[in-house]
Design an enzyme around this catalytic site. Structure first.
Site, PDB file in Angstrom:
ATOM      1  CD  GLU A  46     -26.888  32.171  30.921  1.00  0.00           C
ATOM      2  OE1 GLU A  46     -25.851  31.676  31.382  1.00  0.00           O
ATOM      3  OE2 GLU A  46     -27.061  33.409  30.760  1.00  0.00           O
ATOM      4  CB  SER A 161      -4.282  56.815   3.136  1.00  0.00           C
ATOM      5  OG  SER A 161      -5.109  57.636   3.940  1.00  0.00           O
ATOM      6  CG  LEU A 197     -11.516  57.157  14.603  1.00  0.00           C
ATOM      7  CD1 LEU A 197     -10.737  57.427  15.873  1.00  0.00           C
ATOM      8  CD2 LEU A 197     -10.800  56.133  13.721  1.00  0.00           C
TER       9      LEU A 197
END
Length: 367
Positions: A46, A161, A197
């Site tokens: 703000e 994977s 990651l």
């Protein structure tokens, strides 16, 4: 309000333990100022938006994703600045869940400013759900993300994977990483995949890294421990060797020794509490199936995303995405309260909220 919410998202991952907030000043039919809370201890959205608007804020409308504060924290309260700027109306996305925030809307109303809560309250509440979790439950909000084949496997029987999900799905996940305070994986994933990651597929910060490893089997040379500017945490137990702890500590990794839970593994509620004590608000969990299932069993998953390949079957022998979940009978299975499915490139994205998290589901108004 949609613009304020977009701005607020830019602060996610940067402002913990504060909530992300975006603000827009509207006057004469156009945006006169806008900004977002950028870092803990810095000026609030703000204040930045009002400064950008300057004298044009007089008689204008302030749209802010979260109720303005009316208390002295790391920075001065926002309500007096809003009143001083001459804002005539304030529209907020949602009320502040912090009981110490000073009831900003009431203070604004008492000062003669018109106030309202936006119709987009559900979206605004979702953005601050991790902050609310920290306040109410003393732990972060856990998001579970899994990539699985159409038959529910996260790898082949040999452990391969890469890649089950598409590039589109991986970029989507990296955007979720950018918004998280921390990313968490289990020792199996760290050993099998040696993941980075990071948010390498998109522009922006990478989250802190947390590896849950009860015996510290993850080697010190693993990519998860790379010292590239983020906090790295090894959650372990007394079963870890002093040599392993020393090796990680020498790389700047924080070693958290936690009490053991079932089967001698890290007690996950204790880890959740420690993360909360450290101010984490949103933690993204990326597997594997052992950790995912254990978190579900411990009732710690608040929402889950499964990136489901609709063009890939991996057959029997490979691990499933919730294999760590032990359900003795169908009647005691984990029930789902809310779910949705949509396309994500060539994949499906399945989103669900477990029934045990329904009472606190931000998107259904139970924060």
């Amino acid at each position: 309000m949609q613009r304020a919410l977009v701005l607020a998202r830019r602060g996610m991952g940067h402002v913990r333990p504060n909530p992300p907030v975006g603000a827009v000043v509207l006057g004469d039919g156009r945006i006169q100022g806008e900004d977002y809370h950028r870092a803990v201890g810095s000026e609030h959205a703000e204040i930045l938006a009002l400064r950008q608007a300057g004298d044009r804020a007089g008689g204008a409308v302030l749209v802010v994703s979260l109720e303005p504060c009316n208390h002295q924290g790391r920075t001065p309260p926002c309500v007096p600045a809003i009143v001083k700027a001459g804002i005539r109306r304030v529209v907020v996305g949602t009320r502040d869940p912090n009981p110490s925030s000073g009831h900003g809307l009431d203070a604004l109303r008492d000062a003669g400013v018109e106030v309202a809560v936006s119709a987009e309250e559900g979206q605004a509440r979702h953005l601050v759900a991790g902050f609310a979790s920290l306040l109410e439950r003393r732990r972060p909000r856990f998001f579970l993300k899994i990539a699985a084949s159409l038959d529910g496997r996260i790898a082949t029987a040999s452990g391969d994977s890469r890649w089950i999900s598409s590039e589109v799905a991986r970029a989507w996940v990296h955007r979720r990483r950018r918004e998280a305070d921390g990313i968490m994986v289990g020792a199996g994933t760290a050993l099998q995949d040696d993941p980075e990651l990071t948010t390498r597929s998109v522009h922006g910060r990478s989250p802190d890294r947390i590896v849950v490893d009860s015996r510290l089997r993850t080697p010190a040379k693993a990519r998860a421990w790379s010292p590239n500017g983020v906090r790295r945490i090894a959650a372990t137990t007394a079963a870890a060797s002093p040599e392993a702890k020393s090796a990680l500590a020498s790389r700047g990794v924080e070693v958290w020794e936690l009490p053991p839970g079932p089967e001698g593994r890290v007690d996950l509620p204790a880890l959740a509490g420690r993360l909360g004590a450290e101010g984490y608000t949103n933690v993204l969990v990326e597997g594997g199936g052992g950790l995912a299932g254990a978190l579900l069993e411990a009732h710690l998953v608040d929402t889950a995303w499964v990136a489901l390949s609709r063009s890939l079957l991996l057959g029997g022998g490979g691990p499933g995405w919730s294999e760590g979940l032990h359900v003795p009978t169908v009647a005691r299975g984990i029930r789902i309260s809310r779910s949705a499915i949509r396309s994500l490139g060539p994949d499906w994205l399945v989103h669900f909220v477990p029934e045990f998290a329904q009472w606190w589901d931000a998107e259904t108004g139970h924060v």
